[in-house]
Motif scaffolding. Structure first.
Motif, PDB file in Angstrom:
ATOM      1  N   SER A 111       0.867  -1.176   0.000  1.00  0.00           N
ATOM      2  CA  SER A 111       0.000   0.000   0.000  1.00  0.00           C
ATOM      3  C   SER A 111       0.904   1.226   0.000  1.00  0.00           C
ATOM      4  O   SER A 111       2.133   1.103  -0.045  1.00  0.00           O
ATOM      5  N   GLY A 112       0.305   2.375   0.091  1.00  0.00           N
ATOM      6  CA  GLY A 112       1.086   3.590   0.316  1.00  0.00           C
ATOM      7  C   GLY A 112       1.066   3.892   1.808  1.00  0.00           C
ATOM      8  O   GLY A 112       0.970   2.979   2.633  1.00  0.00           O
ATOM      9  N   GLY A 113       1.150   5.169   2.141  1.00  0.00           N
ATOM     10  CA  GLY A 113       1.008   5.603   3.528  1.00  0.00           C
ATOM     11  C   GLY A 113       2.134   5.156   4.436  1.00  0.00           C
ATOM     12  O   GLY A 113       3.253   4.859   4.005  1.00  0.00           O
ATOM     13  N   SER A 114       1.821   5.073   5.712  1.00  0.00           N
ATOM     14  CA  SER A 114       2.830   4.830   6.748  1.00  0.00           C
ATOM     15  C   SER A 114       3.450   3.437   6.680  1.00  0.00           C
ATOM     16  O   SER A 114       4.503   3.200   7.264  1.00  0.00           O
ATOM     17  N   LEU A 115       2.782   2.510   5.981  1.00  0.00           N
ATOM     18  CA  LEU A 115       3.334   1.147   5.827  1.00  0.00           C
ATOM     19  C   LEU A 115       4.768   1.178   5.304  1.00  0.00           C
ATOM     20  O   LEU A 115       5.633   0.437   5.763  1.00  0.00           O
ATOM     21  N   ASP A 142      -3.067   0.025  -4.213  1.00  0.00           N
ATOM     22  CA  ASP A 142      -3.807   1.187  -4.716  1.00  0.00           C
ATOM     23  C   ASP A 142      -2.801   2.262  -5.123  1.00  0.00           C
ATOM     24  O   ASP A 142      -1.640   2.257  -4.694  1.00  0.00           O
ATOM     25  N   ARG A 144      -2.672   6.570  -6.505  1.00  0.00           N
ATOM     26  CA  ARG A 144      -3.339   7.831  -6.821  1.00  0.00           C
ATOM     27  C   ARG A 144      -3.010   8.189  -8.271  1.00  0.00           C
ATOM     28  O   ARG A 144      -1.874   7.962  -8.707  1.00  0.00           O
ATOM     29  N   ASN A 154       1.945   6.999  -4.666  1.00  0.00           N
ATOM     30  CA  ASN A 154       2.381   5.839  -3.877  1.00  0.00           C
ATOM     31  C   ASN A 154       3.629   5.216  -4.499  1.00  0.00           C
ATOM     32  O   ASN A 154       4.444   4.618  -3.805  1.00  0.00           O
ATOM     33  N   GLY A 219      -1.409  -1.063   4.849  1.00  0.00           N
ATOM     34  CA  GLY A 219      -1.651  -0.160   5.967  1.00  0.00           C
ATOM     35  C   GLY A 219      -3.149   0.028   6.125  1.00  0.00           C
ATOM     36  O   GLY A 219      -3.957  -0.555   5.383  1.00  0.00           O
ATOM     37  N   MET A 220      -3.532   0.835   7.095  1.00  0.00           N
ATOM     38  CA  MET A 220      -4.954   1.157   7.313  1.00  0.00           C
ATOM     39  C   MET A 220      -5.052   2.620   7.711  1.00  0.00           C
ATOM     40  O   MET A 220      -4.234   3.107   8.512  1.00  0.00           O
ATOM     41  N   GLY A 221      -6.020   3.322   7.171  1.00  0.00           N
ATOM     42  CA  GLY A 221      -6.208   4.735   7.532  1.00  0.00           C
ATOM     43  C   GLY A 221      -6.942   4.867   8.863  1.00  0.00           C
ATOM     44  O   GLY A 221      -7.534   3.902   9.355  1.00  0.00           O
ATOM     45  N   HIS A 225      -9.992   2.585   6.467  1.00  0.00           N
ATOM     46  CA  HIS A 225      -9.900   2.198   5.052  1.00  0.00           C
ATOM     47  C   HIS A 225      -8.626   1.410   4.796  1.00  0.00           C
ATOM     48  O   HIS A 225      -7.601   1.612   5.455  1.00  0.00           O
ATOM     49  N   ALA A 227      -6.331  -0.063   1.227  1.00  0.00           N
ATOM     50  CA  ALA A 227      -6.185   0.274  -0.194  1.00  0.00           C
ATOM     51  C   ALA A 227      -6.925   1.607  -0.414  1.00  0.00           C
ATOM     52  O   ALA A 227      -6.789   2.513   0.405  1.00  0.00           O
ATOM     53  N   SER A 228      -7.751   1.725  -1.472  1.00  0.00           N
ATOM     54  CA  SER A 228      -8.613   2.909  -1.571  1.00  0.00           C
ATOM     55  C   SER A 228     -10.064   2.473  -1.449  1.00  0.00           C
ATOM     56  O   SER A 228     -10.950   2.906  -2.203  1.00  0.00           O
ATOM     57  N   ARG A 256      -8.198   7.694  -7.954  1.00  0.00           N
ATOM     58  CA  ARG A 256      -7.300   6.597  -7.578  1.00  0.00           C
ATOM     59  C   ARG A 256      -7.714   5.314  -8.273  1.00  0.00           C
ATOM     60  O   ARG A 256      -8.849   5.200  -8.741  1.00  0.00           O
ATOM     61  N   LYS A 279      -5.312   5.565  15.236  1.00  0.00           N
ATOM     62  CA  LYS A 279      -5.976   4.462  14.532  1.00  0.00           C
ATOM     63  C   LYS A 279      -6.588   3.438  15.490  1.00  0.00           C
ATOM     64  O   LYS A 279      -7.096   2.405  15.077  1.00  0.00           O
TER      65      LYS A 279
HETATM   66  O1  LIG Z   1      -4.536   6.938   1.047  1.00  0.00           O
HETATM   67  C1  LIG Z   1      -3.999   5.954   1.496  1.00  0.00           C
HETATM   68  O2  LIG Z   1      -4.067   5.713   2.832  1.00  0.00           O
HETATM   69  C2  LIG Z   1      -3.833   4.422   3.396  1.00  0.00           C
HETATM   70  C3  LIG Z   1      -3.452   4.621   4.854  1.00  0.00           C
HETATM   71  O3  LIG Z   1      -2.391   5.535   4.940  1.00  0.00           O
HETATM   72  P1  LIG Z   1      -1.684   5.885   6.335  1.00  0.00           P
HETATM   73  O4  LIG Z   1      -0.685   6.971   6.008  1.00  0.00           O
HETATM   74  O5  LIG Z   1      -2.754   6.334   7.279  1.00  0.00           O
HETATM   75  O6  LIG Z   1      -1.018   4.643   6.816  1.00  0.00           O
HETATM   76  C4  LIG Z   1      -2.833   3.630   2.599  1.00  0.00           C
HETATM   77  O7  LIG Z   1      -2.778   2.304   3.097  1.00  0.00           O
HETATM   78  C5  LIG Z   1      -3.221   3.661   1.126  1.00  0.00           C
HETATM   79  O8  LIG Z   1      -2.357   2.876   0.342  1.00  0.00           O
HETATM   80  C6  LIG Z   1      -3.158   5.089   0.657  1.00  0.00           C
HETATM   81  O9  LIG Z   1      -3.436   5.232  -0.717  1.00  0.00           O
END
Ligand SMILES: O=C1O[C@H](COP(=O)(O)O)[C@@H](O)[C@H](O)[C@H]1O
Length: 316
Positions: A111-115, A142, A144, A154, A219-221, A225, A227-228, A256, A279
């Motif tokens: 994924s993107g984000g903090s992962l 996912d 953008r 990402n 990761g998880m938002g 959430h 992925a997207s 996305r 979270k």
């Molecule tokens: O927008 C996204 O957010 C999630 C979670 O991001 P985080 O920074 O809160 O860990 C991410 O898993 C996803 O890939 C990304 O596109």
């Protein structure tokens, strides 16, 4: 590398030694898919010196064992994100070794984000030196729809912190074609995956018919959430497509592409990595079913592991 042994309902994870192999740098060019046309039952909760006490773990296991699906699911809780990052590297290196030996390829989705930050140990010794990067095939769950050099990309996030530090062949890095519309980019990525199935790089799940990635690192938002796939959004119910698109993402940027739940849940292994008190409520909703969040619908065919730091599980 990590080896696990079952003792009752608890899994103990034991580090083993890794051999050394020099790593070189990933060339700094951008790649697109080269083929594109245009509750579970919690069998265990892991413990260790840096992790939760047995009594707490046991009581969570009892609660979770009532959830009733078949895949192996466990929750690992770490005092420090630093320890989580080390275990995540061991977990990934172990699976890389297994699949590179068994099938000569390792299909990994991020994924993107903090992962991405939590993957930092994997590109360091001893893990980076032990991994056969030439057999890795690297995907995004996912993306953008922005240029690859954009701060919201990402691809850029993974490239800067991970891909630029390890010698995965550029042709094995499957980036979105961001010059297309979101809809066309999703179709394009799905076409790419279908080609990789035909060429036996990507497996297909015998039970679902969807692609079966060896490992998804997710990761998880804060809203739960993955992925997207956002809470309450109709994309969470997509049952046919492999890759779909969103133009009204509640989190910017709005356009996305994303893997669908049938694809995510057909994975062999999933690591769901969540850190931080922001979270905690979403973790609680997903694991204790106190609310409906997309992360609560994640499952894997062989193994789902939640990697949590203490603040993220403060509401469990
Ligand atoms: O927008 C996204 O957010 C999630 C979670 O991001 P985080 O920074 O809160 O860990 C991410 O898993 C996803 O890939 C990304 O596109």
């Amino acid at each position: 590398m990590a080896s696990s042994c079952f003792l009752g309902s608890i899994v103990f994870t034991c580090p083993t030694n890794l051999s050394s192999r020099p790593a070189s740098l990933f060339p700094k060019n951008l790649t697109c898919c080269p083929y594109s046309s245009a509750a579970s039952r919690f069998e265990s909760l892991s413990i260790g010196s840096s992790r939760r006490k047995v009594s707490e773990v046991m009581s969570m296991a009892t609660t979770a064992s009532e959830m009733g699906k078949e895949e192996k699911k466990r929750v690992e809780i770490f005092d420090l994100e630093e320890n989580l990052a080390v275990d995540l590297a061991k977990f990934t290196a172990h699976l890389s070794d297994k699949y590179c030996k068994e099938r000569g390829a390792f299909t990994v989705v991020v994924s993107g984000g903090s992962l991405i930050k939590s993957l930092r140990k994997l590109v360091e010794s001893p893990y980076a030196d032990s991994i056969d990067w030439s057999r890795w095939h690297f995907f995004w769950v996912d993306e953008r729809v922005v240029p690859k050099h954009h701060d919201d990309s990402n691809y850029k996030l993974a490239y800067d912190a991970f891909l630029s530090k390890v010698p995965i062949p550029p042709g094995n890095v499957y980036a979105i074609n961001e010059s297309l519309s979101a809809e066309a980019a999703a179709d394009d990525y799905e076409t790419c995956l279908k080609h990789l199935v035909k060429t036996n790089i990507l497996r297909v799940s015998e039970s679902t018919g969807f692609p079966k990635f060896d490992l998804m690192l997710l990761g998880m938002g804060p809203d739960g959430h993955v992925a997207s796939l956002f809470p309450g959004h109709s994309l969470c119910n997509e049952s046919q497509k492999w890759v779909t698109f969103i133009t009204d993402s509640p989190k910017p940027p709005s356009e996305r592409i994303t893997f669908t739940f049938p694809v995510i849940n057909s994975s062999a292994h999933i690591a769901l990595v969540v850190c931080g008190s922001g979270k905690a409520e979403a973790v609680q909703a997903a694991l204790k079913k106190t609310g409906e969040v997309p992360a609560g619908s994640v499952s894997a065919e062989d193994e789902l592991v939640w990697f949590l730091d203490k603040p993220a599980c403060s509401k469990l």
